[in-house]
Design a protein around this motif. Sequence first.
Motif, mmCIF file in Angstrom:
data_model
loop_
_atom_site.group_PDB
_atom_site.id
_atom_site.type_symbol
_atom_site.label_atom_id
_atom_site.label_comp_id
_atom_site.label_asym_id
_atom_site.label_seq_id
_atom_site.Cartn_x
_atom_site.Cartn_y
_atom_site.Cartn_z
ATOM 1 N N LEU A 111 11.558 21.681 2.542
ATOM 2 C CA LEU A 111 12.140 21.075 1.335
ATOM 3 C C LEU A 111 11.108 21.079 0.209
ATOM 4 C CD1 LEU A 111 14.031 18.066 2.995
ATOM 5 C CD2 LEU A 111 14.857 20.389 2.524
ATOM 6 N N ASP A 112 10.879 22.272 -0.353
ATOM 7 C CA ASP A 112 9.872 22.427 -1.399
ATOM 8 C C ASP A 112 10.459 22.930 -2.718
ATOM 9 O OD1 ASP A 112 8.479 25.595 -0.149
ATOM 10 O OD2 ASP A 112 10.531 24.971 -0.670
ATOM 11 N N GLY A 113 11.799 23.007 -2.804
ATOM 12 C CA GLY A 113 12.414 23.464 -4.045
ATOM 13 C C GLY A 113 12.244 24.938 -4.317
ATOM 14 N N MET A 114 11.853 25.683 -3.302
ATOM 15 C CA MET A 114 11.639 27.126 -3.442
ATOM 16 C C MET A 114 12.333 27.842 -2.284
ATOM 17 S SD MET A 114 9.646 27.367 -6.147
ATOM 18 C CE MET A 114 8.889 28.996 -6.046
ATOM 19 N N VAL A 115 12.688 29.102 -2.509
ATOM 20 C CA VAL A 115 13.184 29.926 -1.407
ATOM 21 C C VAL A 115 11.952 30.485 -0.707
ATOM 22 C CG1 VAL A 115 14.626 31.865 -0.755
ATOM 23 C CG2 VAL A 115 15.243 30.487 -2.750
ATOM 24 N N SER A 116 11.480 29.753 0.309
ATOM 25 C CA SER A 116 10.199 30.080 0.940
ATOM 26 C C SER A 116 10.239 31.435 1.627
ATOM 27 C CB SER A 116 9.818 28.990 1.949
ATOM 28 O OG SER A 116 9.779 27.724 1.308
ATOM 29 N N ASN A 117 11.343 31.731 2.308
ATOM 30 C CA ASN A 117 11.502 33.043 2.910
ATOM 31 C C ASN A 117 12.984 33.320 3.099
ATOM 32 O OD1 ASN A 117 12.372 32.366 5.833
ATOM 33 N ND2 ASN A 117 10.507 31.122 5.558
ATOM 34 N N PHE A 118 13.316 34.557 3.358
ATOM 35 C CA PHE A 118 14.714 34.995 3.423
ATOM 36 C C PHE A 118 15.474 34.270 4.523
ATOM 37 C CE2 PHE A 118 17.816 37.809 5.501
ATOM 38 C CZ PHE A 118 18.704 37.983 4.456
ATOM 39 N N ARG A 149 13.094 19.488 -6.308
ATOM 40 C CA ARG A 149 13.692 20.471 -7.209
ATOM 41 C C ARG A 149 12.592 21.223 -7.942
ATOM 42 N NH1 ARG A 149 17.651 20.488 -12.542
ATOM 43 N NH2 ARG A 149 16.722 22.411 -13.291
ATOM 44 N N ARG A 150 12.630 22.538 -7.767
ATOM 45 C CA ARG A 150 11.788 23.428 -8.579
ATOM 46 C C ARG A 150 12.694 24.578 -9.018
ATOM 47 N NH1 ARG A 150 6.639 24.191 -4.798
ATOM 48 N NH2 ARG A 150 5.790 25.386 -6.554
ATOM 49 N N LYS A 151 12.603 25.717 -8.360
ATOM 50 C CA LYS A 151 13.538 26.808 -8.652
ATOM 51 C C LYS A 151 14.944 26.458 -8.179
ATOM 52 C CE LYS A 151 10.990 30.072 -10.533
ATOM 53 N NZ LYS A 151 11.269 30.623 -11.880
ATOM 54 N N ILE A 152 14.998 25.776 -7.039
ATOM 55 C CA ILE A 152 16.267 25.299 -6.498
ATOM 56 C C ILE A 152 16.104 23.822 -6.174
ATOM 57 C CG2 ILE A 152 16.943 27.539 -5.552
ATOM 58 C CD1 ILE A 152 15.995 26.578 -2.807
ATOM 59 N N LEU A 153 17.199 23.171 -5.793
ATOM 60 C CA LEU A 153 17.125 21.784 -5.346
ATOM 61 C C LEU A 153 17.472 21.738 -3.869
ATOM 62 C CD1 LEU A 153 18.414 18.653 -7.220
ATOM 63 C CD2 LEU A 153 18.823 18.914 -4.771
#
Length: 734
Positions: A565-572, A675-679
């Motif tokens: 839960l870091d607000g980023m798409v960490s990996n696919f 929330r960063r790039k995504i929530l």
Amino acid sequence: MKTIQLCFLWHMHQPYYTDPLTGSASMPWVRLHATKAYFDMAFLLERFPEARSTFNFTPSLLLQLEEFSTGRVRDLFLEYAQRPAADLTPTEKAFLIRHFFSANWATMVRPFPRYQELLVKRGVDVQGQDLDRLARQFSTQEFLDLQVWHNLAWFGYGSLQRFPRLAELRAKNRGFTEEDKQEVLALQQTAIRQIVPMYTALQEREQIELTTTPFFHPILPLVIDSEFTRRARPDLPLPARFHAPADADAQVRRAIDYHTHTFGRAPAGLWPSEGSVCPELLPILGKAGIRWLATDEGILYRSLQMADQAWNRHYHLYQPYAVGTAEQPLTMVFRDRDISDAFGFVYHKTTPESAADDVLRRIRGLAYDIPLENGLLAVILDGENPWEHYHDGGERFLSLLFRAFEQDGLPIGHGIRVQLNTVSKALEAVPPPQRLEQLHSGSWINQDFKIWIGHQEDNRGWDLLQHTRARLVDLTPSLAPDKARAAWNELYAAEGSDWFWWYGDDFDTDYKQEFDRLFRTHLRNVWTYAGVTPPDILNQPLVEARMPQGLDLVQLPLALITPTLDGMVSNFFEWRGAGTINPTPPLGAMWKSEGLFTSIFFGFDREHLYLRLDLDERSQTRQQHCTADLFIGSGIQQYKVSFALAVEGADTLLLSRADESGLYRDRGSYNTICRRKILELGIPFKELGIEIGTELRLTLTVSEHGMEIARYPHHSPATFNRPGDDFEATMWRV
């Protein structure tokens, strides 16, 4: 003093349902809306003589009001309503069971005990094969009461006050007689006859301005040249080129002539169908004597982009623009999309007082922020369909709004005032300070024409239209003038936008097949008036069978996930196997652009429930004022997870639980959100008291300034079970 001109433009429109060859119409919406929205709006303005508004009537609607008021045309629903209940055939009874509950159930059926009782007896989800069986269960008296209520429920507050007998009949509730029914239908006819005189009188005392639209509501840029589609959407597959600028000119000139004949005064303004514009439209309007036109703010944004101007909404939107030439000057006005859409999609969900307060709050805020001494704020929307969703037809909401402007406008303080005015009067006070050098080609929906062209069904319709028009051009010199006029009139009716609105997969309605049939009927009539047998292809439906509405909105999870839960798409693979909720607008009769999310994902591992929102970057400014609530239901338990969409607000979430009275009580706050790039957010199942295997119901709502503006899924919750250890093995077997 800084003065902002506030202009309401209410667009009144219905497609041309009439088949002139038979003198009948299949759909009842002109007649039913007449006793509600059309009558109500004029009645309300009579009560507030200082209120100013602009009303845009499409000639296709005015023509049908004339046809109904003179009795030249009856619709199929009216014919079945007039039939004595004791004489109804089994087929007619099935028709009533199927169609005579066509109204907003929450506001126009359930408030009336007998009407609601009949709906309960019929059932809320009826399939075609059930109609005959259900019809046999209804008595003659029940059918008679249904005939009455289908028409009685459509009377609005204006006609109820003008004709007190209607209130008496509503109070009677049940056990209507055939004489009662004929009285209701007679009052309906009386109300229809009064509509044009009411608006004409308001015009004569300069309280309202009346404007027009091309006669049969065509998308004029596509009529001028269908290739203009490529300016906004070069990717769309198109039909053979449709190029008929003469038809566009005819649709405009006939509209002006009919409007002048109806109201005794030529229109100065025009709302182009669906706000659809292109540069080539301007000289047609200028030559016809139109002085101003309006469209959506998105068109202005794209037009300024074309001229390499940076967008400043407070500065650019709230002023008129000069377009056209010195010989044929025109002015363009652009609608405030947020306020306009709130009337149709938001305010019916709250109280009239809250709705009026919100409109005035927005207006006051804009009055301060607009950096112009004289500005123009245009609120433009459908003037008929929204009021079905208001429990009182919008009477109190609009009354509160108009009352705020009774004493010489709305004083803001600090030398600022907002004045309610018609568009033409506002333009006298605020002439365009600058010229719009470039004009984008598009409509109010996504600033393109995709709704009406590009889908296989749309394109087949355009091909049939092109083929029929080419044949009519060849035949016209040999036709008698009256036959030629009738044939061209039917071709212009087929050019209307409404048929193409329902083609394709953008929207859906129970009456999709009927709209398709009406389009092909108008085309067949062209051939018939020309004395030629219509081609057989016009007997073949264009619409394709598709999945029932709503089945494609939710896809359930296929695998367990444990995202970071870091607000980023960490990996696919992080959200691979999650469920999805389609955020696009639901299929329906009104279009709504929410523009908040591009994707919605939900999923779980054995201990947590997760949600991911991919936020639309284009709506970042709006997101700053929005909050979201994730409702999680399990049995009789209901939980709510609340959080902000703003970047600076998305670091904690609040969990609450509904008590027996339905009031939510706080259970605690959590920092399992980012929330960063995504929530992204997560909630432990143990905090929800949900055991393995328990069914869950998931709904996400978004509110702006405390009012719900969006709901996902749009129709019913996403339903799934809390997974156990064998979840993935079970899904693999499936």
